[in-house]
Write a protein that holds these residues in place. Structure first.
Motif, short mmCIF file in Angstrom:
data_model
loop_
_atom_site.label_atom_id
_atom_site.label_comp_id
_atom_site.label_asym_id
_atom_site.label_seq_id
_atom_site.Cartn_x
_atom_site.Cartn_y
_atom_site.Cartn_z
N UNK A 186 -2.10 -4.12 -2.04
CA UNK A 186 -0.68 -3.84 -2.29
C UNK A 186 -0.17 -2.77 -1.34
N UNK A 212 -1.44 -1.90 1.61
CA UNK A 212 -1.40 -2.42 2.99
C UNK A 212 -0.15 -3.28 3.16
N UNK A 213 0.14 -4.09 2.16
CA UNK A 213 1.30 -4.98 2.28
C UNK A 213 2.61 -4.20 2.23
N UNK A 214 2.67 -3.20 1.35
CA UNK A 214 3.87 -2.37 1.31
C UNK A 214 4.09 -1.72 2.67
N UNK A 240 2.90 -2.64 5.61
CA UNK A 240 3.22 -3.64 6.63
C UNK A 240 4.70 -4.01 6.54
N UNK A 241 5.16 -4.16 5.32
CA UNK A 241 6.55 -4.53 5.10
C UNK A 241 7.51 -3.44 5.60
N UNK A 249 4.15 -11.29 5.08
CA UNK A 249 3.57 -9.94 5.20
C UNK A 249 2.05 -10.03 5.12
N UNK A 299 -0.64 -8.84 7.93
CA UNK A 299 -1.68 -7.87 7.57
C UNK A 299 -3.05 -8.53 7.52
N UNK A 352 4.83 -5.94 -5.74
CA UNK A 352 5.40 -5.50 -4.47
C UNK A 352 6.92 -5.35 -4.60
N UNK A 354 5.08 -3.63 14.88
CA UNK A 354 5.20 -2.51 13.93
C UNK A 354 4.85 -1.15 14.56
#
Lengths: 484, 95, 479
Positions: free
Chosen positions: A354, A356-358, A360-361, B11, B15, B31, C273
């Protein structure tokens, strides 16, 4: 022996009351006896500990021992330890043996400390309850149905249960101070850059800081003196003189200006915790300190700010775990993409994914300015609030955590509920300030922590204040009965 | 604002995280919750505020240009899942 | 080909900086080591390790910036460029994004119209190189060698000021020459120390808006740069003239087929990014450092070229060739100082015979088997008429293959020019006597026959007679 602080043990060793080997054997025995109940350790290094203890005994006989000669220590399992498993509480590093020592580990060893093992922790230090560890949750010695807090939960539980007198920890958003508060012991997070991050597996590089978990402020001062100081391998470690922290403890609180943050006593704080914190502030006031009410207008934004900055850095920091050079690799990858996605998908737990995804987002195209850049600006505002406050006061005092220890499983459904545990601690990380949590009493039989935060590099001030408070009170001498 | 399944999948791809079928709904839910929570930052006025990347105002220290690291390949590759003739192996990369 | 079209090219040159150790670690940068033997924990992206910046790269980047008249940023920052690839151990490349160390420079080339042309340099930033993937020899796998990971690169980005492949090559050669003069890179293209990406687009002449560009990746020789760009220009023009549209994409040049082709795989999910690297702090450079570096700047090619024309009275084209590398210009200056002959004569030897032999054997000027002093010895013997130019070539070849000084070879082989008039006179008399018919014809007006007689005399003397003297005597005797 196990009830003594480092200071007491050092004196005992010096007097010849017992040897390092005897001390090490006794503590290894306690770790074995209580290990399964608490799940505080991922690795116990009994064999090498006994070797180190023997060397320490020899050194003492020769009069060559360092300041921690023969004293036991355990390290949070995100400090790299040469030749010893270093898992970070993750499956992805399940069989990772570090080829080198973290600077903190090295400095402790050079000072003569005996490493007994590596402690359990939230996976990659992402958590406030120790429940995200791949190696299972740690339990709170005060009540084993409860969480010890996190992420340095194993270190806190081990020290609170008197398995060891001291442990290292790391604090990115409160991971030393919060578990120290929830288990009734002392947790010190130094100024960002005070202690080298080299060899600490990175979570959020601009927030991570190594520190210690002990039972007395005096022990924390002793250990900080060994750990602190410039490290050429860490570009962010500060070239700032290291004072004699132990000598600085004698500074009285008389005349100290203590800031009390209005926002800290909002409805989020449990009433019985608030009462304990207010009582401890009153005790300091009685000892000659003056209490000054202050405002940190942006402090309420610290949790959302943190949950942009920390995941962003973590998403990048954790990209290196790709199943190529070390760590978990999935079985029979079809192609490169499959190798990456499955190795990481299998290797990381839900909370780490979660984050990592947050991260990345919030860094991705179209969102960078709205989230990441915005959070960096709000971070500046929060930092400015502290700077302004420290023009009026010497330390800021308040609660470490909004509640006492909570039940394992209680807060796992909603990530935000869990994140709000760190509402009082995160500000110090965002601003890079030193903070310490000291036990200040009990609410319904569970420990409550008082947090002291100082300006950059004012460890001496907060350690002295904590030490003087511990001279006035004896909360820190109380331990959980089941582990007496 | 809530995230869609497609956004979350995108996403996850960026990742390089495989999400199990059973995992996806929970990830979308949590999320979204996190993104909604941090969205409160949007309301803060930050005109003329400089972004803060580091807690301390320090500048980069420089290292002398000396070779200090010995070859530790064989020792270090004990941690590697797959190596051959000193190389790390990955599934064939097609360019 | 491109009459109605204007070509617009910008180059991104990746220049490996000649440091002993890597940009962020103490591992060696030596080329050609065993795979992964020079990849330390930092280069491997091990958990917990941290980057520390090499002081030398800051000095080198500053030196370059000053050489191209750019500004040196008092504060520059490193950023992370995030993407997954097996040769990128951390899953991000440390580079500079906002606030690069060098901004806004320029240099001058000969444009297509023959005039001097200014090419803008947008920026130059520091970054780390990636490792290498080896696709052959591992069955179904690819082997990864991370020795090159962390090698310091200076990425030099030009403005889109170049208008042809030829200009692009001239610009790249200029940068190549500058970095070698500055001794900040060995510029070795075979080893990948100097390579470039080219952004190429075309637009109808007169249009101000830029056309859609394609990025040609990893061009590692001047020849490939020229061929790849020319191929790409033609491809784009044909595509547009056939009613198609150029797509913005990365293309790879295949030197075997002499064509560029799309690399869609690299395009996929191109969201890097970028964000400031929290492990590194702002690089702060003060004016005194910049000034100290400025003091170390050598004379640069353009200035040196002008000086060569002025001081040695050389042809401009020759001065350009001789200043192409610092070593070559040093060789020439040493030669010029050691000879009494006109510098242009010395230059002709360097550019002509010496360069031919060096090229033939693939040697650099530093590796020449005839050093500047030895060559000066030879040029001096021509200048003082000890030997003729023709004999000099023979001596030169002997010096190259067997070593030794010009004087020793002339002595040993008896190649000294005959300048004794009576000796030559005797031979001239003999030659005239032996060819009475030709002598009569010459006297009858066939002036061309003089050459015949000169040839005969030279043959008799083994080429050692002074040609001027021979001419003079023949004219007298036949007159």
């Amino acid at each position: 022996m196990h009830r003594q602080t480092l200071r007491g043990l050092y004196d005992g060793l010096s007097r010849g009351d017992f040897s390092s080997r005897e001390l090490t054997e006794a503590l290894l025995g306690r770790i074995e006896a209580h290990g399964a109940t608490l799940n505080a350790f991922i690795t116990v290094t009994a064999e090498s500990a006994l070797l180190q203890a023997d060397l320490a005994d020899k050194a003492r006989a020769n009069g060559t021992g360092g300041p921690l000669n023969g004293l036991p220590i355990v390290h949070k399992d995100l400090f790299c330890t040469k030749g010893v498993l270093t898992t970070c509480g993750s499956k992805i590093l399940g069989d990772f043996v570090s080829p080198y020592d973290a600077t903190v580990v090295q400095r402790m060893a050079d000072a003569g400390a005996v490493m007994l093992g590596k402690t359990n922790m939230d996976e990659f230090a992402m958590g406030s309850s120790n429940e995200t560890s791949f190696y299972g949750p740690v339990t709170n010695p005060w009540n084993t149905k409860l969480s010890p807090g996190g992420s340095s939960g194993g270190s806190a539980a081990a020290v609170a249960a008197r398995l060891v007198p001291a442990a290292t920890g790391t604090d990115t958003g409160g991971s030393i101070r919060q578990p120290a508060a929830l288990t009734g012991i002392v947790g010190l997070k130094p100024t960002y850059g005070r202690v080298s991050r080299y060899g600490m597996v990175a979570f959020a590089s601009s927030l991570d800081q190594a520190g210690v978990i002990t039972r007395s402020a005096e022990d924390a001062a002793l250990l900080l003196g060994v750990m602190a100081g410039l490290d050429k391998r860490d570009s962010t470690s500060a070239d700032h003189p290291v004072p004699d922290y132990v000598a600085g403890l004698s500074k009285p609180v008389k005349g100290l200006k203590i800031g009390v943050v209005r926002q800290h006593f909002d409805e989020g704080l449990d009433a019985s915790c608030a009462e304990r914190v207010r009582a401890s502030l009153a005790a300091l006031e009685d000892a000659g300190a003056s209490l000054v009410e202050i405002d940190l207008p942006s402090i309420g934004l610290s949790v959302p700010t943190y949950y942009v900055v920390a995941p962003a850095e973590c998403s990048s920091n954790l990209s290196r775990f790709d199943g190529v050079r070390f760590g978990h690799r999935c079985g029979d990858p079809e192609d490169l993409s499959d190798l990456y996605c499955r190795s990481r998908g299998e290797g990381f737990g839900a909370e780490v994914k979660r984050r990592i995804m947050t991260g990345t987002y919030v860094l991705s195209a179209g969102y960078y300015d709205a989230y990441y850049l915005k959070a960096q600006k709000v971070r500046q505002l929060i930092s400015r609030d502290f700077k302004n406050a420290f023009e009026k006061v010497d330390v800021i005092a308040g609660p470490t955590a909004p509640t006492t220890a909570f039940a394992i499983g209680e807060k796992t459904d909603d990530p935000i509920t869990m994140y709000l545990n760190d509402i009082y601690t995160i500000g110090a990380n965002l601003a890079g300030l030193p903070g310490i949590s000291v036990p200040c009493g009990f609410a319904d039989g569970l420990p409550v922590g008082l947090q002291l935060v100082g300006p950059h590099f004012a460890e001496e001030t907060i350690l002295a204040c904590a030490h003087q408070y511990q001279q006035l009170t004896d909360w820190h001498t109380e331990g959980p009965e089941d582990f007496a | 604002m809530s995230l869609t399944k497609q956004q979350v999948q995108h996403v996850a791809t960026l990742a390089r995280l495989e999400l199990e079928d059973g995992e996806v709904d929970d990830v979308v839910k949590k999320l979204s919750r996190i993104v909604d929570f941090v969205d409160q930052l949007q309301a803060v006025s930050t005109d003329d505020v400089l972004p803060m990347a580091h807690p301390l105002h320090m500048s980069q220290r420089l290292r002398a240009d000396d070779v200090t690291e010995p070859d530790q390949r064989d020792f270090v590759q004990q941690n590697a899942p797959s190596t051959e003739k000193g190389y790390y192996l990955v599934p064939k990369v097609i360019e | 080909m491109s009459g109605n079209w204007e070509v617009v090219i910008g180059l991104e040159i990746h220049c490996q900086l000649a440091t002993k150790s890597k940009i962020f670690s103490g591992a060696s940068t030596a080329y050609g080591a065993d795979p992964n033997s020079q990849a330390c924990l930092v280069d491997l992206g091990y958990p917990g390790v941290l980057p520390v910046l090499n002081a030398e790269v800051v000095r080198m980047a500053t030196k370059f910036g000053l050489a191209v008249n750019a500004s040196i940023a008092p504060r520059s920052i490193f950023a992370r460029k995030n993407y997954f690839y097996p040769d990128l151990p951390k899953g991000y490349q440390i580079s500079q994004y906002e606030l690069p160390i060098v901004e806004g420079g320029e240099l001058f080339i000969h444009g297509d119209d023959g005039n001097e042309k200014r090419i803008g340099i947008t920026r130059a930033h520091l970054e780390e190189d990636a490792g290498k993937s080896v696709h052959e020899g591992f069955g179904d796998s690819t082997g990864i060698d991370l020795n090159r990971a962390g090698t310091p690169l200076l990425e030099i980005v030009s403005e889109p000021d170049l208008r042809s492949a030829k200009e692009a090559v001239a610009y790249m050669k200029k940068i190549h020459s500058i970095v070698r003069y500055l001794e900040i890179s060995d510029g070795n293209m075979q080893e990948g120390s100097f390579r470039c990406d080219a952004n190429v687009s075309v637009r109808p002449r007169g249009q101000t808006k830029l056309g859609t560009r394609a990025e040609l990746k990893n061009l590692n020789s001047f020849r490939f740069v020229e061929k790849a760009i020319n191929f790409e220009i033609e491809r784009q023009i044909e595509l547009i003239e056939d009613g198609g549209e150029v797509v913005q994409e990365t293309r790879l040049y295949d030197s075997d087929k002499d064509e560029t082709r799309s690399m869609r795989s690299k395009e996929e999910a191109n969201d890097y990014r970028y964000f400031p690297d929290p492990d590194l702090l702002p690089v702060e450079i003060d004016e005194s450092f910049v000034e100290a570096v400025r003091q170390t700047l050598p004379e640069l090619p353009d200035v040196k070229q002008a000086r060569f024309v002025e001081q040695y009275d050389l042809k401009a084209a020759d001065a350009e060739i001789l200043t192409g590398s610092r070593a070559l210009s040093d060789y020439f200056e040493k030669l010029a100082a050691a000879t009494d002959a006109k510098p242009q004569v010395a230059a002709n030897w360097v550019i002509g015979d010496l360069s031919a032999l060096l090229n033939k054997e693939g040697l650099e000027i530093q590796e020449s088997r005839i050093d500047a002093d030895a060559l000066a010895g030879l040029v001096n013997r021509i200048n003082d008429n000890t030997i003729s130019g023709k004999i000099a070539k023979e001596v030169f070849d002997a010096m190259w293959s067997d070593g030794g000084s010009a004087d020793d070879i002339i002595e040993a082989k008896g190649l000294k020019q005959i300048t004794d008039t009576s000796a030559i006179e005797a031979i001239v008399d003999a030659v005239i006597a032996a060819n009475p018919g030709q002598a009569a014809d010459y006297r009858g007006g066939k002036d061309k026959l003089l050459g015949f007689f000169v040839g005969q005399v030279m043959k008799e003397t083994g080429g050692k007679a002074n040609p001027g003297q021979v001419n003079k005597l023949l004219k007298e005797k036949l007159g």
